[in-house]
Design a protein around this motif. Structure first.
Motif, PDB file in Angstrom:
ATOM      1  N   PRO A  46       0.792  -1.235   0.000  1.00  0.00           N
ATOM      2  CA  PRO A  46       0.000   0.000   0.000  1.00  0.00           C
ATOM      3  C   PRO A  46       0.821   1.280   0.000  1.00  0.00           C
ATOM      4  N   GLY A  47       2.101   1.195   0.350  1.00  0.00           N
ATOM      5  CA  GLY A  47       2.943   2.385   0.358  1.00  0.00           C
ATOM      6  C   GLY A  47       3.459   2.781  -1.014  1.00  0.00           C
ATOM      7  N   LYS A  48       3.265   1.935  -2.012  1.00  0.00           N
ATOM      8  CA  LYS A  48       3.742   2.226  -3.373  1.00  0.00           C
ATOM      9  C   LYS A  48       2.969   3.403  -3.950  1.00  0.00           C
ATOM     10  N   PHE A  49       3.701   4.386  -4.480  1.00  0.00           N
ATOM     11  CA  PHE A  49       3.091   5.627  -4.962  1.00  0.00           C
ATOM     12  C   PHE A  49       3.448   5.816  -6.427  1.00  0.00           C
ATOM     13  N   ASN A  50       2.442   5.830  -7.297  1.00  0.00           N
ATOM     14  CA  ASN A  50       2.651   5.977  -8.732  1.00  0.00           C
ATOM     15  C   ASN A  50       2.310   7.396  -9.169  1.00  0.00           C
ATOM     16  N   GLY A 331       7.263   0.869   9.912  1.00  0.00           N
ATOM     17  CA  GLY A 331       5.858   0.685   9.596  1.00  0.00           C
ATOM     18  C   GLY A 331       5.663  -0.267   8.433  1.00  0.00           C
ATOM     19  N   PRO A 332       4.454  -0.790   8.254  1.00  0.00           N
ATOM     20  CA  PRO A 332       4.205  -1.772   7.197  1.00  0.00           C
ATOM     21  C   PRO A 332       4.246  -1.197   5.789  1.00  0.00           C
ATOM     22  N   HIS A 333       4.081   0.118   5.645  1.00  0.00           N
ATOM     23  CA  HIS A 333       4.083   0.729   4.316  1.00  0.00           C
ATOM     24  C   HIS A 333       5.445   1.291   3.952  1.00  0.00           C
ATOM     25  N   THR A 334       6.042   2.028   4.876  1.00  0.00           N
ATOM     26  CA  THR A 334       7.298   2.709   4.576  1.00  0.00           C
ATOM     27  C   THR A 334       8.525   1.837   4.831  1.00  0.00           C
ATOM     28  N   ASN A 335       8.444   0.947   5.811  1.00  0.00           N
ATOM     29  CA  ASN A 335       9.549   0.034   6.132  1.00  0.00           C
ATOM     30  C   ASN A 335      10.854   0.769   6.417  1.00  0.00           C
ATOM     31  N   ILE A 336      10.741   1.883   7.151  1.00  0.00           N
ATOM     32  CA  ILE A 336      11.920   2.652   7.536  1.00  0.00           C
ATOM     33  C   ILE A 336      11.903   2.822   9.050  1.00  0.00           C
ATOM     34  N   PRO A 337      12.873   2.286   9.777  1.00  0.00           N
ATOM     35  CA  PRO A 337      12.902   2.479  11.228  1.00  0.00           C
ATOM     36  C   PRO A 337      12.935   3.963  11.576  1.00  0.00           C
ATOM     37  N   GLY A 338      12.148   4.349  12.574  1.00  0.00           N
ATOM     38  CA  GLY A 338      12.150   5.739  13.020  1.00  0.00           C
ATOM     39  C   GLY A 338      11.265   6.667  12.227  1.00  0.00           C
ATOM     40  N   LEU A 339      10.544   6.146  11.234  1.00  0.00           N
ATOM     41  CA  LEU A 339       9.688   6.984  10.406  1.00  0.00           C
ATOM     42  C   LEU A 339       8.382   6.263  10.111  1.00  0.00           C
ATOM     43  N   LEU A 340       7.266   6.983  10.248  1.00  0.00           N
ATOM     44  CA  LEU A 340       5.959   6.469   9.878  1.00  0.00           C
ATOM     45  C   LEU A 340       5.246   7.492   9.007  1.00  0.00           C
ATOM     46  N   SER A 341       4.555   7.024   7.992  1.00  0.00           N
ATOM     47  CA  SER A 341       3.699   7.920   7.221  1.00  0.00           C
ATOM     48  C   SER A 341       2.483   8.281   8.070  1.00  0.00           C
ATOM     49  N   ALA A 343      -0.574   7.851   7.293  1.00  0.00           N
ATOM     50  CA  ALA A 343      -1.517   6.731   7.243  1.00  0.00           C
ATOM     51  C   ALA A 343      -1.154   5.673   8.276  1.00  0.00           C
ATOM     52  N   GLU A 344       0.135   5.438   8.464  1.00  0.00           N
ATOM     53  CA  GLU A 344       0.568   4.445   9.455  1.00  0.00           C
ATOM     54  C   GLU A 344       0.308   4.939  10.870  1.00  0.00           C
ATOM     55  N   VAL A 345       0.449   6.236  11.097  1.00  0.00           N
ATOM     56  CA  VAL A 345       0.176   6.791  12.423  1.00  0.00           C
ATOM     57  C   VAL A 345      -1.302   6.722  12.749  1.00  0.00           C
ATOM     58  N   CYS A 346      -2.143   7.224  11.847  1.00  0.00           N
ATOM     59  CA  CYS A 346      -3.568   7.302  12.164  1.00  0.00           C
ATOM     60  C   CYS A 346      -4.180   5.909  12.309  1.00  0.00           C
ATOM     61  N   SER A 347      -3.603   4.922  11.624  1.00  0.00           N
ATOM     62  CA  SER A 347      -4.109   3.557  11.775  1.00  0.00           C
ATOM     63  C   SER A 347      -3.885   3.031  13.190  1.00  0.00           C
ATOM     64  N   ARG A 348      -2.837   3.531  13.848  1.00  0.00           N
ATOM     65  CA  ARG A 348      -2.533   3.077  15.208  1.00  0.00           C
ATOM     66  C   ARG A 348      -3.168   3.950  16.284  1.00  0.00           C
ATOM     67  N   LEU A 349      -3.817   5.013  15.873  1.00  0.00           N
ATOM     68  CA  LEU A 349      -4.494   5.869  16.839  1.00  0.00           C
ATOM     69  C   LEU A 349      -5.945   5.447  17.087  1.00  0.00           C
ATOM     70  N   THR A 350      -6.467   4.568  16.265  1.00  0.00           N
ATOM     71  CA  THR A 350      -7.856   4.146  16.423  1.00  0.00           C
ATOM     72  C   THR A 350      -8.025   3.275  17.656  1.00  0.00           C
ATOM     73  N   GLU A 351      -9.220   3.264  18.182  1.00  0.00           N
ATOM     74  CA  GLU A 351      -9.513   2.653  19.488  1.00  0.00           C
ATOM     75  C   GLU A 351      -9.125   1.181  19.576  1.00  0.00           C
ATOM     76  N   HIS A 352      -9.403   0.426  18.515  1.00  0.00           N
ATOM     77  CA  HIS A 352      -9.192  -1.018  18.573  1.00  0.00           C
ATOM     78  C   HIS A 352      -8.028  -1.475  17.699  1.00  0.00           C
ATOM     79  N   ALA A 353      -7.118  -0.561  17.386  1.00  0.00           N
ATOM     80  CA  ALA A 353      -5.992  -0.897  16.512  1.00  0.00           C
ATOM     81  C   ALA A 353      -4.999  -1.807  17.224  1.00  0.00           C
TER      82      ALA A 353
END
Length: 439
Positions: A46-50, A331-341, A343-353
């Motif tokens: 999902p991190g691939k950007f065209n 993160g699962p999209h960017t795969n860079i330690p120390g960095l999250l997009s 989308a990766e942040v907001c996915s982990r902010l949800t109540e049941h994430a």
């Protein structure tokens, strides 16, 4: 005869008026400069950007900076850093991106040079090219060729000057007396030719703009994080030759540079105990005080988060600065330690994430929000501390820009915003959060 002369004069006057009108910047205080690093195409999943993923953003962006070209150390000419993507027969993104102007005729597309995309071990060439008129001419001529071959509207110099070294934590009093030059840090190495390199870069800007002006092409400057602006930029001399200065006043704290302390990566104002330059306001005021019109100053907003690993030694409250142990997990999209997009942040902010992180807001609007998950003493699982932007904080930074009469915002970069609408179905929410506060 008199009628013919009068008609000729009228034609000349009309041409002058039209020229003056075309020179007016219709986005003088509402620029939305969007960076795109083409290597995001190489991500998996999902991190691939065209190129097609750019389209929903381009109605929001006034300028697009294609990142990044580099410099050939052998001859000082500008070259694509990823030729298979940029100019290769298989992809040819340079041409595909500039052709998007047919659909978005008001969009200006610039070619970015440098941007910390050129390998760090090769960055000496960014100094060497400034040292002689021959090297500068080769660089400038190659820029002109690339712009015309691929129909870019201009060039953005994200010059890879030496980075400043990591700064020590100081109190307010200590920071004040640290000195004007030290405001933007000292070099990681001692540059014995600082004055020559500054003057040489000034010559590049002046001579490049002289050629671009005759061809109706633009020139802008990106000030990278941790570059010593007071050392390497003769602000008052280069400003008249630039359409805009993009200040990337973020990454003031990163897990690579500050592995043991998690802290706000992109504060708006100075905070107690930090270096006085580690914020947007101080850096903007530096350029203003050196004669830069506010309309030329564009403030960078990151679409990504910086993260640190929390351990059993980290403070449980999470209030920064927090004791940490290097970069947080990738993160699962960017795969860079120390960095999250985002989308990766907001996915982990949800109540049941899975791996949910707890958000802490910033009611002062000075530093930005953060989120964290504590170290788990039972399972021995590492925690994480996240300093991030969201649409609300992007809007508040745009409000800062508007209140100070500055030129706009620069989003870095589009591939790290929620370009798929994963969070709530809304694509590019950080771009929108800033854009709609400017107008």
């Amino acid at each position: 005869m008199k009628l013919l002369i009068s008609t000729a004069v009228a034609v000349v006057l009309l041409a002058c008026v039209n020229s003056a009108l075309s020179a007016v910047d219709s986005h003088e205080h509402t620029k939305v400069v969007c960076y795109w690093n083409s290597t995001s195409f190489l991500r998996a999943g999902p991190g691939k950007f065209n190129v097609d993923d750019l389209r929903p953003a381009l109605s929001l962006c006034t300028h697009l900076i294609y990142g990044f070209a580099g410099i050939n150390a052998a001859n000082f000419e500008v070259i694509p850093l990823n030729p298979s993507l940029d100019t290769g027969a298989g992809y040819g993104f340079y041409r595909l991106v500039t052709q998007l102007k047919r659909q978005f005729p008001d969009l200006k597309v610039y070619l970015g040079i440098g941007g910390n995309a050129d390998p760090y071990e090769d960055t000496h060439k960014y100094l060497l090219v400034t040292e002689t008129s021959e090297a500068r001419s080769k660089f400038i001529n190659s820029v002109i060729r690339l712009l015309y071959d691929y129909e870019f509207d201009g060039v953005d110099l994200a010059w890879q000057f030496p980075e400043v070294r990591v700064k020590k934590q100081r109190g307010t009093f200590g920071s004040f007396w640290h000195g004007v030059k030290k405001v933007f840090g000292a070099g990681k190495f001692k540059d014995e030719k600082e004055d020559d390199h500054r003057n040489g870069f000034t010559n590049i800007v002046r001579d490049l703009k002289a050629q671009l002006r005759t061809k109706n092409k633009a020139l802008s400057l990106t000030v990278l994080p941790h570059v010593n602006a007071s050392t390497y930029y003769d602000a008052r001399t280069i400003i008249p030759h630039l359409e805009a200065i993009h200040i990337l006043a973020f990454d003031q704290s990163t897990p690579e540079r500050n592995p043991k302390k998690a802290d706000y990566p992109a504060p708006v104002y100075e905070s107690y105990g930090r270096e006085q330059s580690d914020n947007i306001d101080t850096q903007a005021r530096y350029w203003l005080q050196n004669g830069t019109p506010g309309s030329k100053i564009v403030i960078g907003i990151p679409a990504f988060a910086r993260t640190w690993k929390l351990t059993q030694d980290s403070e449980a409250a999470g209030v920064p600065p927090v004791t940490a142990d290097g970069p947080g997990g990738e993160g699962p999209h960017t795969n860079i330690p120390g960095l999250l997009s985002y989308a990766e942040v907001c996915s982990r902010l949800t109540e049941h994430a899975v791996g949910r992180i707890r958000r802490v807001n910033d009611p002062s609007n000075k530093y930005g929000p953060y989120a964290y998950q504590q170290y788990n003493a039972d399972t021995k699982a590492d925690g994480i501390w996240v300093g991030f932007e969201d649409p609300d904080t992007a809007g508040k930074k745009a409000n800062y820009v508007k209140s100070k009469g500055l030129g706009g915002v620069a989003i870095y970069d589009l591939s790290l915003d929620d370009f798929r609408g994963i969070c709530n179905g809304d694509k590019f929410p950080i771009v929108k959060g800033a854009k709609f506060k400017l107008v």
